[in-house]
Design a protein around this motif. Sequence first.
Motif, PDB file in Angstrom:
ATOM      1  N   THR A   1       0.834  -1.205   0.000  1.00 41.45           N
ATOM      2  CA  THR A   1       0.000   0.000   0.000  1.00 41.45           C
ATOM      3  C   THR A   1       0.867   1.253   0.000  1.00 41.45           C
ATOM      4  O   THR A   1       0.566   2.218  -0.717  1.00 41.45           O
ATOM      5  N   CYS A   2       1.918   1.240   0.769  1.00 36.55           N
ATOM      6  CA  CYS A   2       2.827   2.400   0.784  1.00 36.55           C
ATOM      7  C   CYS A   2       3.431   2.636  -0.586  1.00 36.55           C
ATOM      8  O   CYS A   2       3.486   3.771  -1.063  1.00 36.55           O
ATOM      9  N   VAL A   3       3.885   1.575  -1.243  1.00 37.97           N
ATOM     10  CA  VAL A   3       4.485   1.715  -2.563  1.00 37.97           C
ATOM     11  C   VAL A   3       3.449   2.209  -3.575  1.00 37.97           C
ATOM     12  O   VAL A   3       3.751   3.030  -4.430  1.00 37.97           O
ATOM     13  N   MET A   4       2.208   1.754  -3.440  1.00 38.78           N
ATOM     14  CA  MET A   4       1.181   2.121  -4.417  1.00 38.78           C
ATOM     15  C   MET A   4       0.694   3.561  -4.248  1.00 38.78           C
ATOM     16  O   MET A   4       0.377   4.215  -5.231  1.00 38.78           O
ATOM     17  N   PHE A   5       0.609   4.054  -3.022  1.00 40.55           N
ATOM     18  CA  PHE A   5      -0.095   5.311  -2.805  1.00 40.55           C
ATOM     19  C   PHE A   5       0.743   6.481  -2.303  1.00 40.55           C
ATOM     20  O   PHE A   5       0.299   7.616  -2.392  1.00 40.55           O
ATOM     21  N   LEU A   6       1.907   6.234  -1.753  1.00 39.12           N
ATOM     22  CA  LEU A   6       2.730   7.361  -1.313  1.00 39.12           C
ATOM     23  C   LEU A   6       3.386   8.030  -2.510  1.00 39.12           C
ATOM     24  O   LEU A   6       3.798   7.358  -3.465  1.00 39.12           O
ATOM     25  N   PRO A   7       3.495   9.338  -2.497  1.00 38.47           N
ATOM     26  CA  PRO A   7       4.097  10.032  -3.648  1.00 38.47           C
ATOM     27  C   PRO A   7       5.596   9.755  -3.741  1.00 38.47           C
ATOM     28  O   PRO A   7       6.261   9.499  -2.747  1.00 38.47           O
ATOM     29  N   ALA A   8       6.096   9.808  -4.963  1.00 45.16           N
ATOM     30  CA  ALA A   8       7.523   9.638  -5.269  1.00 45.16           C
ATOM     31  C   ALA A   8       8.062   8.259  -4.891  1.00 45.16           C
ATOM     32  O   ALA A   8       9.239   8.117  -4.585  1.00 45.16           O
ATOM     33  N   MET A   9       7.221   7.252  -4.917  1.00 47.23           N
ATOM     34  CA  MET A   9       7.685   5.884  -4.665  1.00 47.23           C
ATOM     35  C   MET A   9       8.025   5.255  -6.011  1.00 47.23           C
ATOM     36  O   MET A   9       7.222   5.246  -6.927  1.00 47.23           O
ATOM     37  N   HIS A  10       9.228   4.730  -6.136  1.00 45.42           N
ATOM     38  CA  HIS A  10       9.682   4.157  -7.385  1.00 45.42           C
ATOM     39  C   HIS A  10       9.929   2.674  -7.195  1.00 45.42           C
ATOM     40  O   HIS A  10       9.745   2.127  -6.112  1.00 45.42           O
ATOM     41  N   GLU A  11      10.382   2.026  -8.272  1.00 40.69           N
ATOM     42  CA  GLU A  11      10.581   0.579  -8.233  1.00 40.69           C
ATOM     43  C   GLU A  11      11.586   0.163  -7.168  1.00 40.69           C
ATOM     44  O   GLU A  11      11.501  -0.920  -6.632  1.00 40.69           O
ATOM     45  N   ARG A  12      12.511   1.034  -6.864  1.00 42.15           N
ATOM     46  CA  ARG A  12      13.520   0.655  -5.868  1.00 42.15           C
ATOM     47  C   ARG A  12      12.915   0.442  -4.483  1.00 42.15           C
ATOM     48  O   ARG A  12      13.512  -0.216  -3.644  1.00 42.15           O
ATOM     49  N   TYR A  13      11.729   0.975  -4.253  1.00 44.13           N
ATOM     50  CA  TYR A  13      11.076   0.794  -2.959  1.00 44.13           C
ATOM     51  C   TYR A  13      10.235  -0.478  -2.897  1.00 44.13           C
ATOM     52  O   TYR A  13       9.667  -0.781  -1.857  1.00 44.13           O
ATOM     53  N   THR A  14      10.155  -1.209  -4.002  1.00 43.59           N
ATOM     54  CA  THR A  14       9.367  -2.439  -3.987  1.00 43.59           C
ATOM     55  C   THR A  14      10.191  -3.659  -3.588  1.00 43.59           C
ATOM     56  O   THR A  14       9.676  -4.767  -3.621  1.00 43.59           O
TER      57      THR A  14
END
Length: 135
Positions: free
Chosen positions: A40-53
């Motif tokens: 959910t954080c990766v999907m909805f927080l702004p400026a989240m990129h693939e590196r955060y997955t």
Amino acid sequence: MHIIIRNDSRKNRIVVLLVKKGVRITNERVLPIALWIMFTCVMFLPAMHERYTYMPEILACLYGIKHPKKIWLPIGLLVAVIPKYLWTFGVIANPIWLQAATSVICVATYLMFTVVLWKELFVITGETAYDKNRE
């Protein structure tokens, strides 16, 4: 054990929801709940990129190993992010259609996992988990 949660705390809303619904957070339920929160954080927080997955991908793989019938979750998530890794390393181009396709796959995987988790946590053969825990 009593859990004290301030009413104005925004970051604990999922915990408040689980506690209010009477869901017992057991060892078996920690992995899917943690995966859902991170996803959910990766999907909805702004400026989240693939590196955060990275963490949701690892947890999704563990979830797929633990629940072989739900192997679609790590597969869907990995299918959505592998093109980004390949683009990062210069293996493939990153056209707009590929970006759209991976976004649709990622959103669909997230929505399906949310529905599955909701059913697992709150619905037990037609009765709610809250009713089951109260007996």
